[in-house]
Design an enzyme around this catalytic site. Sequence first.
Site, PDB file in Angstrom:
ATOM      1  N   HIS A  54      11.131  25.779 -18.815  1.00  0.00           N
ATOM      2  CA  HIS A  54       9.939  25.970 -17.996  1.00  0.00           C
ATOM      3  C   HIS A  54       8.968  27.223 -18.231  1.00  0.00           C
ATOM      4  CE1 HIS A  54      13.035  28.646 -15.742  1.00  0.00           C
ATOM      5  NE2 HIS A  54      11.887  29.537 -15.716  1.00  0.00           N
TER       6      HIS A  54
HETATM    7  P1  TYD Z   1      16.605  27.312 -12.306  1.00  0.00           P
HETATM    8  O1  TYD Z   1      15.146  27.835 -12.361  1.00  0.00           O
HETATM    9  O2  TYD Z   1      16.529  26.030 -12.643  1.00  0.00           O
HETATM   10  O3  TYD Z   1      17.516  27.830 -13.418  1.00  0.00           O
HETATM   11  P2  TYD Z   1      17.196  28.427 -14.937  1.00  0.00           P
HETATM   12  O4  TYD Z   1      15.847  28.305 -15.131  1.00  0.00           O
HETATM   13  O5  TYD Z   1      17.786  29.668 -15.163  1.00  0.00           O
HETATM   14  O6  TYD Z   1      17.995  27.170 -15.590  1.00  0.00           O
HETATM   15  O7  TYD Z   1      17.471  27.563 -11.014  1.00  0.00           O
HETATM   16  C1  TYD Z   1      18.583  26.991 -10.906  1.00  0.00           C
HETATM   17  C2  TYD Z   1      18.752  27.036  -9.100  1.00  0.00           C
HETATM   18  O8  TYD Z   1      19.026  28.180  -8.577  1.00  0.00           O
HETATM   19  C3  TYD Z   1      17.736  26.237  -8.522  1.00  0.00           C
HETATM   20  O9  TYD Z   1      18.284  25.237  -7.377  1.00  0.00           O
HETATM   21  C4  TYD Z   1      16.844  27.159  -7.836  1.00  0.00           C
HETATM   22  C5  TYD Z   1      17.654  28.389  -7.658  1.00  0.00           C
HETATM   23  N1  TYD Z   1      17.184  29.533  -7.637  1.00  0.00           N
HETATM   24  C6  TYD Z   1      17.035  30.251  -6.471  1.00  0.00           C
HETATM   25  O10 TYD Z   1      17.077  29.709  -5.631  1.00  0.00           O
HETATM   26  N2  TYD Z   1      16.276  31.562  -6.615  1.00  0.00           N
HETATM   27  C7  TYD Z   1      16.017  32.062  -7.604  1.00  0.00           C
HETATM   28  O11 TYD Z   1      15.573  33.099  -7.859  1.00  0.00           O
HETATM   29  C8  TYD Z   1      15.982  31.417  -8.968  1.00  0.00           C
HETATM   30  C9  TYD Z   1      15.938  31.903 -10.187  1.00  0.00           C
HETATM   31  C10 TYD Z   1      16.887  30.103  -8.776  1.00  0.00           C
END
Ligand code: TYD
Length: 141
Positions: A54
């Site tokens: 992303h």
């Molecule tokens: P995601 O952004 O998809 O993780 P990555 O980019 O590391 O692969 O986030 C995974 C899950 O965690 C999603 O359900 C959202 C949650 N999340 C939070 O609740 N707070 C946060 O600060 C972050 C980064 C993720």
Amino acid sequence: MNATIYNCNVLTLPKIHNRAGNITALNNSLDLPFDTNRVYYLYDIPSGEIRGGHAHKALQQLIVAVSGSFDVTIDDGHNKKTVSLNQPNFGLHIIPGIWRDLSNFSSGAICLVLASHPYDTNDYIRDYEAFLQYKAVLGCS
Ligand code: TYD
């Protein structure tokens, strides 16, 4: 500003060393290029998994391999580069408008992320084609 990967730098973080080990302390304004409003960390990452996938519209991040190693591929829609992180006193500063993928996590790796803003789903661009369009509208790709 339409961000490029050349505006994302690996920063050398302060390290206080003595015979009992090292400590790295990060203070807003003093040691960091933005004020930190959120900290999170990735751990227990299964071998071969890829995280990220992303870009953010406003969020700045500093990504640190506080344990183990992993690669961060950054992409501005025009150029890409992969940065390997493997030392707790180095951090990759990612500015807004950059696509990132995290891969090649070593066993036991811990990825610490300092973030400039609280979690906000509206700040994410999760579709690569939408990212390219976003960059084109900003006028650089
Ligand atoms: P995601 O952004 O998809 O993780 P990555 O980019 O590391 O692969 O986030 C995974 C899950 O965690 C999603 O359900 C959202 C949650 N999340 C939070 O609740 N707070 C946060 O600060 C972050 C980064 C993720």
